[in-house]
Every structure is written in structure tokens, then in C-alpha cells.
Design a protein around this motif. Structure first.
Motif, short mmCIF file in Angstrom:
data_model
loop_
_atom_site.label_atom_id
_atom_site.label_comp_id
_atom_site.label_asym_id
_atom_site.label_seq_id
_atom_site.Cartn_x
_atom_site.Cartn_y
_atom_site.Cartn_z
N ARG A 51 0.45 -1.04 0.17
CA ARG A 51 0.06 -0.01 -0.16
C ARG A 51 0.99 0.99 0.29
NH1 ARG A 51 -2.60 2.66 4.21
NH2 ARG A 51 -4.67 3.81 3.43
N ARG A 52 0.79 2.31 -0.61
CA ARG A 52 1.49 3.75 -0.53
C ARG A 52 0.54 4.78 -1.24
NH1 ARG A 52 6.58 2.89 -3.68
NH2 ARG A 52 6.60 4.64 -2.83
N PRO A 53 -0.15 5.03 0.31
CA PRO A 53 -0.93 6.40 0.26
C PRO A 53 -0.03 7.58 -0.37
CG PRO A 53 -0.89 5.76 2.42
CD PRO A 53 0.33 3.87 1.22
N GLU A 54 1.19 7.62 0.22
CA GLU A 54 2.02 8.50 -0.78
C GLU A 54 1.08 8.94 -2.02
OE1 GLU A 54 5.21 5.34 -0.70
OE2 GLU A 54 3.25 6.51 0.39
N HIS A 55 1.16 7.80 -2.64
CA HIS A 55 0.75 8.31 -3.57
C HIS A 55 -0.77 8.72 -4.88
CE1 HIS A 55 4.96 7.37 -5.34
NE2 HIS A 55 4.75 5.98 -4.53
N TYR A 56 -1.74 8.21 -3.78
CA TYR A 56 -3.53 8.74 -3.35
C TYR A 56 -3.91 10.13 -4.17
CZ TYR A 56 -3.26 3.82 -1.92
OH TYR A 56 -3.36 2.40 -1.77
N GLY A 57 -2.88 10.84 -3.96
CA GLY A 57 -3.16 12.70 -3.65
C GLY A 57 -3.77 12.93 -4.98
N LEU A 58 -3.63 12.64 -6.37
CA LEU A 58 -4.25 12.82 -6.95
C LEU A 58 -5.49 12.23 -7.54
CD1 LEU A 58 -1.48 13.19 -9.89
CD2 LEU A 58 -2.14 15.01 -8.66
N ILE A 59 -5.90 11.52 -7.46
CA ILE A 59 -6.84 10.33 -7.35
C ILE A 59 -8.18 10.91 -5.84
CG2 ILE A 59 -5.94 8.88 -8.90
CD1 ILE A 59 -6.47 6.52 -6.79
N THR A 60 -7.51 11.43 -4.69
CA THR A 60 -8.50 11.52 -3.55
C THR A 60 -8.50 12.75 -3.54
OG1 THR A 60 -6.74 11.05 -2.28
CG2 THR A 60 -7.65 8.90 -2.62
N ALA A 61 -7.85 13.17 -3.74
CA ALA A 61 -8.00 15.55 -3.81
C ALA A 61 -9.65 16.03 -4.07
CB ALA A 61 -6.88 16.36 -4.15
N PRO A 62 -10.36 16.63 -3.38
CA PRO A 62 -10.81 17.20 -3.87
C PRO A 62 -10.68 18.31 -4.82
CG PRO A 62 -10.40 18.35 -1.72
CD PRO A 62 -9.34 16.60 -1.90
N ILE A 63 -11.71 18.27 -5.93
CA ILE A 63 -11.55 19.64 -6.93
C ILE A 63 -12.37 20.71 -6.09
CG2 ILE A 63 -12.28 19.87 -9.41
CD1 ILE A 63 -12.38 16.72 -9.37
N PRO A 64 -11.55 21.79 -6.22
CA PRO A 64 -12.62 22.97 -5.78
C PRO A 64 -13.63 23.21 -6.27
CG PRO A 64 -10.47 23.03 -6.37
CD PRO A 64 -10.53 21.78 -6.70
N ALA A 65 -14.99 23.29 -6.63
CA ALA A 65 -15.68 23.97 -7.22
C ALA A 65 -15.58 25.82 -7.33
CB ALA A 65 -17.06 23.82 -6.48
N THR A 66 -15.24 25.76 -8.99
CA THR A 66 -15.49 26.78 -9.88
C THR A 66 -17.10 27.75 -10.08
OG1 THR A 66 -14.83 26.38 -11.99
CG2 THR A 66 -12.87 26.47 -9.88
N SER A 69 -17.22 25.36 -12.80
CA SER A 69 -17.66 23.23 -12.95
C SER A 69 -19.09 23.25 -12.21
CB SER A 69 -16.06 22.96 -12.05
OG SER A 69 -16.88 23.70 -10.86
N ARG A 70 -19.19 24.19 -12.90
CA ARG A 70 -21.14 23.94 -11.95
C ARG A 70 -21.92 24.19 -13.24
NH1 ARG A 70 -21.77 27.66 -7.50
NH2 ARG A 70 -20.44 29.14 -8.29
N HIS A 71 -22.99 23.76 -12.88
CA HIS A 71 -24.15 23.76 -14.37
C HIS A 71 -24.41 25.18 -13.56
CE1 HIS A 71 -27.05 23.76 -16.00
NE2 HIS A 71 -26.85 22.78 -16.81
N PRO A 72 -24.45 25.97 -14.99
CA PRO A 72 -25.22 27.74 -14.51
C PRO A 72 -26.61 27.58 -13.87
CG PRO A 72 -24.01 27.30 -17.35
CD PRO A 72 -24.61 25.89 -16.44
N ALA A 73 -27.28 26.66 -13.97
CA ALA A 73 -28.90 26.67 -13.49
C ALA A 73 -28.74 26.48 -12.21
CB ALA A 73 -29.56 25.37 -14.18
N GLU A 74 -27.70 25.50 -12.02
CA GLU A 74 -27.40 25.34 -10.06
C GLU A 74 -26.49 26.35 -9.67
OE1 GLU A 74 -24.99 21.66 -10.96
OE2 GLU A 74 -26.91 20.54 -10.96
N ALA A 75 -25.46 26.83 -10.37
CA ALA A 75 -24.96 28.31 -9.64
C ALA A 75 -25.65 29.48 -9.80
CB ALA A 75 -23.88 28.78 -10.82
#
Length: 84
Positions: A51-66, A69-75
């Protein structure tokens, strides 16, 4: 709607040990040799050792909402609601 479950039990070796054979409700059972499973876990696929959790960062990091990135109706942005 037609669905087929295809439930099965797979050994650590990848072998199908038991499998549903009809499209009806079934209970799939198998006799499991837990000592045999332990052998695979300790010698072939030792998840804890590799197990190498130090390599999980790219796949587990949250993507900040911009705004983009949101659907206009939801924004709630009426000026972008008609554009996609």
C-alpha cells in the motif's frame, strides 16, 4: 426492464468457485478455506505491505468548485443559464 445479476464467489486465485445459474433469485454459497486465502494474502497480494497512500493524492484530492465547473442553473447565474 430485463436484468441479470450474475452473482458469483471468486477465490483469491481468480477462480470462480460458485455462480448463480438462472435469472431467478438465488442464494450462492461456497465452502471457503480461510487458511488458503491467508496464503494468498500474505504471499501473493499483500495489500498492507504494498500500500502506498502517498501516491493517492491525485485521485483522492477534492476538486474545488469553480463558477465554470458548475452547471449554470445550479450556480444561480441567470446570464449563463442559456449557454453551455
Amino acid at each position: 426492464m430485463h436484468q441479470i445479476g450474475g452473482s458469483c464467489i471468486i477465490a483469491p486465485s481468480g477462480e470462480i468457485v460458485a455462480q448463480a445459474i438462472t435469472e431467478d433469485d438465488e442464494v450462492v454459497t461456497a465452502v471457503c478455506d480461510l487458511d488458503h486465502c491467508r496464503s494468498y494474502t500474505e504471499n501473493i497480494f499483500n495489500f498492507v505491505a504494498h500500500r502506498r497512500p502517498e501516491h493517492y493524492g491525485l485521485i483522492t484530492a477534492p476538486i474545488p468548485a469553480t463558477r465554470e465547473s458548475r452547471h449554470p442553473a445550479e450556480a444561480g447565474d441567470a446570464t449563463l443559464a442559456g449557454k453551455r
